[in-house]
Design a protein around this motif. Structure first.
Motif, short mmCIF file in Angstrom:
data_model
loop_
_atom_site.label_atom_id
_atom_site.label_comp_id
_atom_site.label_asym_id
_atom_site.label_seq_id
_atom_site.Cartn_x
_atom_site.Cartn_y
_atom_site.Cartn_z
N GLY A 40 37.15 47.44 44.62
CA GLY A 40 37.32 46.00 44.47
C GLY A 40 36.18 45.41 43.66
O GLY A 40 35.24 46.12 43.29
N LYS A 122 45.78 44.59 42.06
CA LYS A 122 45.47 44.48 43.49
C LYS A 122 44.17 43.73 43.71
O LYS A 122 44.06 42.82 44.52
N VAL A 124 42.61 41.61 41.78
CA VAL A 124 42.66 40.19 41.46
C VAL A 124 43.34 39.42 42.58
O VAL A 124 42.86 38.38 43.04
N VAL A 125 44.46 39.95 43.04
CA VAL A 125 45.16 39.28 44.12
C VAL A 125 44.27 39.18 45.36
O VAL A 125 44.15 38.14 46.00
N GLY A 126 43.58 40.28 45.67
CA GLY A 126 42.79 40.30 46.89
C GLY A 126 41.55 39.43 46.83
O GLY A 126 41.10 38.91 47.84
N ALA A 128 40.97 36.79 44.52
CA ALA A 128 41.10 35.53 43.78
C ALA A 128 40.38 34.40 44.49
O ALA A 128 39.71 33.57 43.86
N GLY A 129 40.50 34.36 45.81
CA GLY A 129 39.89 33.26 46.55
C GLY A 129 38.39 33.19 46.35
O GLY A 129 37.82 32.11 46.25
N PRO A 132 37.60 32.74 41.71
CA PRO A 132 38.74 32.08 41.07
C PRO A 132 38.74 32.21 39.56
O PRO A 132 39.82 32.26 38.96
N ALA A 135 40.66 35.10 38.62
CA ALA A 135 42.09 34.90 38.80
C ALA A 135 42.66 34.12 37.63
O ALA A 135 43.71 34.46 37.09
N PHE A 138 42.94 36.32 34.62
CA PHE A 138 44.02 37.30 34.74
C PHE A 138 45.37 36.62 34.56
O PHE A 138 46.26 37.14 33.86
N GLN A 139 45.51 35.49 35.17
CA GLN A 139 46.75 34.72 35.03
C GLN A 139 47.02 34.44 33.55
O GLN A 139 48.12 34.66 33.05
#
Lengths: 227, 227, 227, 227
Positions: A40, A122, A124-126, A128-129, A132, A135, A138-139
């Motif tokens: 991660g 994975k 980024v999703v994990g 992102a909070g 940000p 995220a 990546f978006q």
DNA sequence: GATGAATGAGTCTTCATTCAT
DNA sequence: TATGAATGAAGACTCATTCAT
């Protein structure tokens, strides 16, 4: 005749370091990708990245000014080109849209989902909070371009009368989800667990494509029936 | 000795002005759940958990010997009961299978996907690599039971001739994916980004159910569940 | 071997398109001066000095074996010559002593206080503790000669009956202080703060000279230097 | 009768640490003051502050969340009260303004200039460029209040007809300068150098006061002549 | 000489865990 | 039991200095 006095200080010298300006970025990015995928973002220590690439921590900072920049570089060098290559490949295809769609999903899986790159998704999703900015990056660089790729295929099919004109936005989310979640899953929960309810990727892909075309193609719900 | 240790963590508890030793774990777990959902595992500080629960950090360690133990307890107490409640609710329904399926997705979303608990799913996916024990636990206690719930609905439909007899295992993954990924997404990337390609949850659910029933129901592929 | 090493640092140098080895030290010292003044000693990075001088960091080390040596060289080349020029200028004046004193203060301000060199004074004061060798050097080469300059003016006035015979040593400190502190201040605190209690330099100088002459000149305490 | 088994693990235990909530802040601030004065802001390592106070680095952060906060606390606890005490002392005095002024300078010197606190002034001046926030803080909390104190004395003297009505703003800068610069000097350059041109503080103060009153008092230029 | 890639010790800050009270 | 002060091992990032080219 024996050793030059200069020479005595460095007999049988394994040089303290090597100068590899060209090769370094690739090595660093490779090491970083491995570790980001494995641990991660937050849990990856730059010490370790440097060590795996065989350089000192300082050297890492010579090439990438921060952890965030390193991460972005990894994404930019590994995932973004992939999307662009997808785009090129699909742009010049003249296959029926249904076949094209199948090709897109298959390529997506083999070039992204089945590779370590899926571990980045994975991550980024994990995280992102807590990060940000990653995220958002990546978006912007990955998620949206990828969605637009899929959208362009569907729109082509609609334009050419091969596909029904349904809710494309919902469709894109719906149809990417199984791919994305499976890719993520294989990099997070699956490696820890006995593969109980696992379905082989082929069956999975077939079922997925059937389902998608079942919605898109006017009459015949199954694969590839010439429209 | 009298009280079952399991019991000390129950949510419904006697009037709060009598704050006894037995109530503590519940308060601690509540605070921990909130923070784990909000920040993830690694980024949640035990200081904050203790502060939110209104106790000192030392007290936290009196009840849970480590952060890891605290986390396991949180998952055990928050998600597992939910699955069991799903199972009970659906077991006693006699609606047509298509309606039942719709009900399952809707309930899943309202009781899990749309709640903070979805944050736990995100967390598990994101930190499984660094916390494999948790991933195993989650798979065993949450993922598999949930999958079996969905499977039992589909099998009922097949048995009663309402559904076609397709590849159920693939279907389960396929049909859960959009729900799960959307739930995760709303707790990770979405809050960071301008909602560019977002589809409202209603349209999303409708499209999803259409797609699922399009595959499952013998003839009518469209919004056929004349509710 | 021909060139005196002192000479290599001179400021006025031959056309720059012939950038020879001898010009290097001057360029390096110029860049270093700028940066030391701007950031102080410890906070000046040799990277930046090299970059501003248009050479590589390695080259810097070819000329000055350490940061400390570079710093000493800067002080030696930038401030010391200034003091000597003051001395020459004032030596050949035959004006009344009061006018001479005013001239001294005005020159001091325009040639030192109002220039980047004042930043060096600030730096020395601020970092003397961590760099005592520099402080000694500065005291010997700058502070004492400057004090002697002022002393010689006052002594001349006394000798010629223009000034009262007061405590010269105390006077020198007293009369330099406002100049020095203001010069330092403008390079340290002032740039950071809204200029609340600031007085324009003219009013400041006038008041200062009035005060000094008020003590020195037998009768007329006010702006008596009828220039 | 011998050792309790529990006890064997900690025989003749010098406790790993002591609990000294009350005393800590003072100890930390004391250590910090010493080191800030000795090394300056940037060069003071928090490790050393903690070590000198006899605690771990972590403990330091328990009391002060950052180096900057620690510094501000030092100023707030050591210098700000000083100014307030000055203000109180002078507010209730009914002495002649000339005497009051002398008292102000003497107090300023004995309570600030001659103490380690003067080292803080040196530090701020020296490092303002790199830590502007500190400079702003110091200006606001120390420099301006101090200037207002001096101003209030002078204004009182003017109001009561004891002082001439001259350019007060310039005067304040002019009259503080010798005090401030000498205080700074004693903490920076002087400790490194043979005290060549040093004037004892008494002579210095006398000359200073003479000079100030020479400007302020209508007729008699020397000290304390009953108005 | 000249370069600039590489180094590694050093600095602030965080946080899970311990333990005196 | 409960507390919360104290610890110390990390981790991101910096920069003077070295040295292969």
């Amino acid at each position: 005749m024996a050793a030059d006095p200069q020479d005595t200080t460095r007999r049988a010298r394994p040089p303290r370091w090597e100068r590899r300006k060209e090769a370094r970025p690739g090595e660093l990015l490779g090491a970083a990708l491995d570790l980001f995928v494995e641990k991660g973002y937050a849990a990856t220590r730059l010490d370790d990245v440097a060590a795996r690439a065989g350089v000192s921590k300082g050297t890492l900072y010579l090439y990438y000014p921060s952890k965030e920049d390193l991460f972005k570089a990894v994404v930019r060098e590994s995932i973004v080109p992939l999307i662009e290559s997808f785009k090129r490949d699909l742009a010049q295809s003249s296959a029926p849209s249904a076949a094209l769609l199948g090709e897109f999903f298959r390529q997506w899986w083999s070039c992204f989902g089945a590779t370590p790159l899926a571990g980045i998704a994975k991550l980024v999703v994990g995280e992102a909070g807590n990060f940000p900015e990653l995220a958002r990056f990546f978006q912007l660089e990955v998620v949206i371009p990828n969605a637009q790729l899929l959208r362009s295929i569907v729109e082509r099919g609609v334009r050419q009368g091969e596909f029904r004109d349904i809710d494309i936005d919902a469709g894109i989310q719906l149809w990417m989800s199984p791919m994305v979640l499976r890719a993520i899953w294989e990099h997070s929960i699956l490696p820890c667990c006995p593969p109980e309810l696992d379905v082989p990727i082929d069956r999975f892909m077939t079922a997925h494509l059937d389902s998608v075309l079942g919605v898109l193609v006017p009459r015949a719900p199954a694969t590839g029936s010439g429209a």
